[in-house]
Design a protein around this motif. Structure first.
Motif, PDB file in Angstrom:
ATOM      1  N   LYS A 153      21.044 -59.948  -3.828  1.00 56.43           N
ATOM      2  CA  LYS A 153      21.140 -59.730  -4.568  1.00 56.43           C
ATOM      3  C   LYS A 153      19.930 -58.439  -5.133  1.00 56.43           C
ATOM      4  CE  LYS A 153      20.310 -65.038  -6.091  1.00 56.43           C
ATOM      5  NZ  LYS A 153      19.004 -65.803  -5.427  1.00 56.43           N
ATOM      6  N   ASN A 154      19.184 -58.499  -4.413  1.00 61.37           N
ATOM      7  CA  ASN A 154      19.327 -56.613  -3.841  1.00 61.37           C
ATOM      8  C   ASN A 154      18.845 -55.551  -3.362  1.00 61.37           C
ATOM      9  OD1 ASN A 154      16.854 -54.833  -4.534  1.00 61.37           O
ATOM     10  ND2 ASN A 154      14.912 -55.583  -4.566  1.00 61.37           N
ATOM     11  N   PRO A 155      19.634 -54.880  -3.099  1.00 60.98           N
ATOM     12  CA  PRO A 155      19.989 -54.172  -1.492  1.00 60.98           C
ATOM     13  C   PRO A 155      18.949 -53.013  -0.998  1.00 60.98           C
ATOM     14  CG  PRO A 155      21.353 -53.995  -3.890  1.00 60.98           C
ATOM     15  CD  PRO A 155      20.323 -54.071  -4.380  1.00 60.98           C
ATOM     16  N   ALA A 156      18.088 -52.892  -1.638  1.00 61.51           N
ATOM     17  CA  ALA A 156      16.551 -52.451  -2.009  1.00 61.51           C
ATOM     18  C   ALA A 156      15.678 -53.337  -1.367  1.00 61.51           C
ATOM     19  CB  ALA A 156      16.029 -52.100  -3.145  1.00 61.51           C
ATOM     20  N   ALA A 157      15.966 -54.601  -0.545  1.00 55.48           N
ATOM     21  CA  ALA A 157      15.117 -55.287  -0.056  1.00 55.48           C
ATOM     22  C   ALA A 157      14.955 -54.896   1.208  1.00 55.48           C
ATOM     23  CB  ALA A 157      15.837 -56.689   0.283  1.00 55.48           C
ATOM     24  N   GLU A 158      14.146 -55.196   1.573  1.00 53.61           N
ATOM     25  CA  GLU A 158      13.099 -54.546   3.186  1.00 53.61           C
ATOM     26  C   GLU A 158      13.434 -55.223   4.350  1.00 53.61           C
ATOM     27  OE1 GLU A 158       8.790 -53.456   5.156  1.00 53.61           O
ATOM     28  OE2 GLU A 158       8.573 -53.731   3.214  1.00 53.61           O
ATOM     29  N   PHE A 159      13.803 -54.910   5.242  1.00 52.04           N
ATOM     30  CA  PHE A 159      13.785 -55.685   6.220  1.00 52.04           C
ATOM     31  C   PHE A 159      12.573 -55.760   7.143  1.00 52.04           C
ATOM     32  CE2 PHE A 159      15.534 -55.713  10.912  1.00 52.04           C
ATOM     33  CZ  PHE A 159      16.378 -57.416  10.915  1.00 52.04           C
ATOM     34  N   TYR A 160      12.208 -56.917   7.274  1.00 47.27           N
ATOM     35  CA  TYR A 160      11.208 -57.280   8.938  1.00 47.27           C
ATOM     36  C   TYR A 160      11.759 -57.121  10.021  1.00 47.27           C
ATOM     37  CZ  TYR A 160       8.649 -57.961   3.923  1.00 47.27           C
ATOM     38  OH  TYR A 160       8.423 -58.557   3.199  1.00 47.27           O
ATOM     39  N   GLU A 161      11.300 -56.019  11.322  1.00 47.07           N
ATOM     40  CA  GLU A 161      11.659 -56.796  12.344  1.00 47.07           C
ATOM     41  C   GLU A 161      11.117 -57.792  13.428  1.00 47.07           C
ATOM     42  OE1 GLU A 161      11.986 -52.975  15.517  1.00 47.07           O
ATOM     43  OE2 GLU A 161      13.573 -53.020  14.148  1.00 47.07           O
ATOM     44  N   LYS A 162       9.820 -58.002  12.666  1.00 47.33           N
ATOM     45  CA  LYS A 162       8.357 -58.831  13.601  1.00 47.33           C
ATOM     46  C   LYS A 162       7.624 -59.391  11.512  1.00 47.33           C
ATOM     47  CE  LYS A 162       7.244 -58.040  17.648  1.00 47.33           C
ATOM     48  NZ  LYS A 162       5.974 -57.113  18.178  1.00 47.33           N
ATOM     49  N   VAL A 163       7.172 -60.168  12.137  1.00 48.09           N
ATOM     50  CA  VAL A 163       6.968 -61.612  10.550  1.00 48.09           C
ATOM     51  C   VAL A 163       5.871 -61.999  10.826  1.00 48.09           C
ATOM     52  CG1 VAL A 163       8.516 -62.370   9.761  1.00 48.09           C
ATOM     53  CG2 VAL A 163       6.904 -62.041   8.096  1.00 48.09           C
ATOM     54  N   THR A 164       5.118 -62.206  10.654  1.00 41.55           N
ATOM     55  CA  THR A 164       3.779 -63.721  10.804  1.00 41.55           C
ATOM     56  C   THR A 164       4.272 -64.967  10.411  1.00 41.55           C
ATOM     57  OG1 THR A 164       2.015 -63.013   9.552  1.00 41.55           O
ATOM     58  CG2 THR A 164       2.148 -62.096  11.653  1.00 41.55           C
ATOM     59  N   PHE A 165       3.919 -66.605  10.768  1.00 42.12           N
ATOM     60  CA  PHE A 165       4.047 -67.277  10.011  1.00 42.12           C
ATOM     61  C   PHE A 165       3.448 -66.892   8.569  1.00 42.12           C
ATOM     62  CE2 PHE A 165       4.887 -68.848  14.936  1.00 42.12           C
ATOM     63  CZ  PHE A 165       5.554 -69.538  14.199  1.00 42.12           C
ATOM     64  N   ILE A 166       2.059 -66.693   9.085  1.00 42.83           N
ATOM     65  CA  ILE A 166       1.603 -66.553   7.657  1.00 42.83           C
ATOM     66  C   ILE A 166       1.893 -65.775   6.459  1.00 42.83           C
ATOM     67  CG2 ILE A 166      -1.266 -65.812   6.471  1.00 42.83           C
ATOM     68  CD1 ILE A 166      -1.366 -68.731   7.894  1.00 42.83           C
ATOM     69  N   GLU A 167       2.326 -64.707   7.256  1.00 40.33           N
ATOM     70  CA  GLU A 167       2.903 -63.920   6.069  1.00 40.33           C
ATOM     71  C   GLU A 167       4.692 -64.725   5.283  1.00 40.33           C
ATOM     72  OE1 GLU A 167       3.556 -59.337   6.900  1.00 40.33           O
ATOM     73  OE2 GLU A 167       3.455 -60.432   8.091  1.00 40.33           O
ATOM     74  N   VAL A 168       5.002 -65.609   6.325  1.00 39.66           N
ATOM     75  CA  VAL A 168       6.418 -66.325   6.214  1.00 39.66           C
ATOM     76  C   VAL A 168       5.818 -66.720   4.753  1.00 39.66           C
ATOM     77  CG1 VAL A 168       8.145 -67.846   5.959  1.00 39.66           C
ATOM     78  CG2 VAL A 168       8.007 -65.883   7.858  1.00 39.66           C
ATOM     79  N   LEU A 169       5.026 -68.315   5.040  1.00 42.24           N
ATOM     80  CA  LEU A 169       4.497 -68.640   4.133  1.00 42.24           C
ATOM     81  C   LEU A 169       3.749 -68.257   2.852  1.00 42.24           C
ATOM     82  CD1 LEU A 169       2.396 -71.628   6.490  1.00 42.24           C
ATOM     83  CD2 LEU A 169       4.688 -71.731   5.153  1.00 42.24           C
ATOM     84  N   GLN A 170       3.460 -67.002   3.532  1.00 42.22           N
ATOM     85  CA  GLN A 170       2.776 -66.463   1.837  1.00 42.22           C
ATOM     86  C   GLN A 170       3.184 -66.336   0.852  1.00 42.22           C
ATOM     87  OE1 GLN A 170      -0.516 -64.208   3.197  1.00 42.22           O
ATOM     88  NE2 GLN A 170      -2.492 -65.746   2.824  1.00 42.22           N
ATOM     89  N   LYS A 171       4.079 -65.051   1.536  1.00 47.24           N
ATOM     90  CA  LYS A 171       5.093 -64.660   0.571  1.00 47.24           C
ATOM     91  C   LYS A 171       6.972 -65.250   0.044  1.00 47.24           C
ATOM     92  CE  LYS A 171       4.279 -60.330   2.057  1.00 47.24           C
ATOM     93  NZ  LYS A 171       4.930 -58.946   3.571  1.00 47.24           N
ATOM     94  N   ARG A 172       7.056 -66.449   1.470  1.00 46.00           N
ATOM     95  CA  ARG A 172       7.785 -67.236   0.745  1.00 46.00           C
ATOM     96  C   ARG A 172       9.347 -67.038   1.201  1.00 46.00           C
ATOM     97  NH1 ARG A 172       7.433 -71.552  -2.466  1.00 46.00           N
ATOM     98  NH2 ARG A 172       4.508 -73.011  -2.566  1.00 46.00           N
TER      99      ARG A 172
END
Ligand code: UDP
Length: 235
Positions: free
Chosen positions: A172-191
């Motif tokens: 939907k948004n080609p400018a979306a940022e790709f993450y190589e690493k992410v924490t569990f908390i970030e996954v939950l908080q940023k949904r």
């Protein structure tokens, strides 16, 4: 030799074309061949969880004449069909395989018995865990997290249709940022869209890292089994 024990989660849709229905033997065979190559060094113990969304998802049919619990039961039964297809293809390429199901189907698969499952893994057999958790209102992602924790896997390898985790849906948004690493908390908080929150919480609470990778790129299943860090690591 120290062996890694990994749990590979594939959706039901990985056994057919994207958005398709049912099972395409050609795709299942390709997967089996990749798994065979990925395990060739003998340093990996592999348990797999396969979804059932290529047949039915309880949540999607609920309210359309099939009640949720019945739909969920059908979804769990679908995972057993997928597991049998995978088992057959794996045995066709010489990989010893067992299917263990959370729903009792003794004529076609063993019941899920943790200690027996561990024994199969130690003997180098691939164990396909079918039937989801055996309970409605869960997903096979949660099943994968649960089984990975129960079996003390070192990581959960989650196969998806996209490269890994992005800040937004890249379709939907080609400018979306790709993450190589992410924490569990970030996954939950940023949904962030990875797995449902039950699955994520289970992994977080038990310190189980998740490697999210695309299986759309040819050979990725083999590469990830060989230990390559493809896609995104959730830690
Ligand atoms: N399901 C369930 N309990 C479980 C696992 C799965 O009720 O523990 C049902 C649920 O209806 C789900 C369907 O089985 O939608 C198929 O699983 P899932 O959607 O996780 O499959 P995937 O999307 O991975 O193919």
């Amino acid at each position: 030799m120290e062996r890694r024990r990994v749990l590979l989660k594939m959706s039901g849709e990985s056994l057919c074309q994207t958005g398709g229905f049912g099972i395409e033997p050609r795709i299942v065979l390709d997967l089996a061949q990749q798994i065979q190559s990925g395990l060739a060094d003998g340093d990996v113990e592999l348990a797999m969880v396969v979804g059932g969304g290529n047949f039915i998802r309880g949540g999607q049919v609920a309210g359309q004449g099939i009640d949720r619990v019945t739909g969920d039961n059908m979804g769990m039964l679908a995972t057993i069909m997928n597991a049998l297809a995978l088992q057959s293809a794996l045995e066709g390429v010489g990989i010893e395989t067992r299917v263990q199901s959370a729903i009792q189907v003794n004529d076609v698969a063993e019941p899920f018995i943790r200690r027996r499952c561990l024994r199969h893994l130690e003997k180098g057999r691939v164990v396909i865990l079918a039937g989801g958790t055996g309970h409605p209102y869960f997903t096979t992602d949660t099943t994968a997290a649960l089984r990975a924790v129960q079996l003390k896997a070192t990581s959960l390898l989650k196969a998806t249709k996209v490269k890994g985790i992005y800040s937004e849906d890249p379709a939907k948004n080609p400018a979306a940022e790709f993450y190589e690493k992410v924490t569990f908390i970030e996954v939950l908080q940023k949904r962030l869209k990875v797995m449902d929150s039950t699955a994520i919480s289970l992994c977080m609470d038990n310190g189980l890292p998740i490697q999210v990778f695309s299986m759309k790129e040819k050979g990725n299943v083999e590469r990830v089994l060989r230990g390559e860090l493809l896609g995104t690591l959730v830690h």
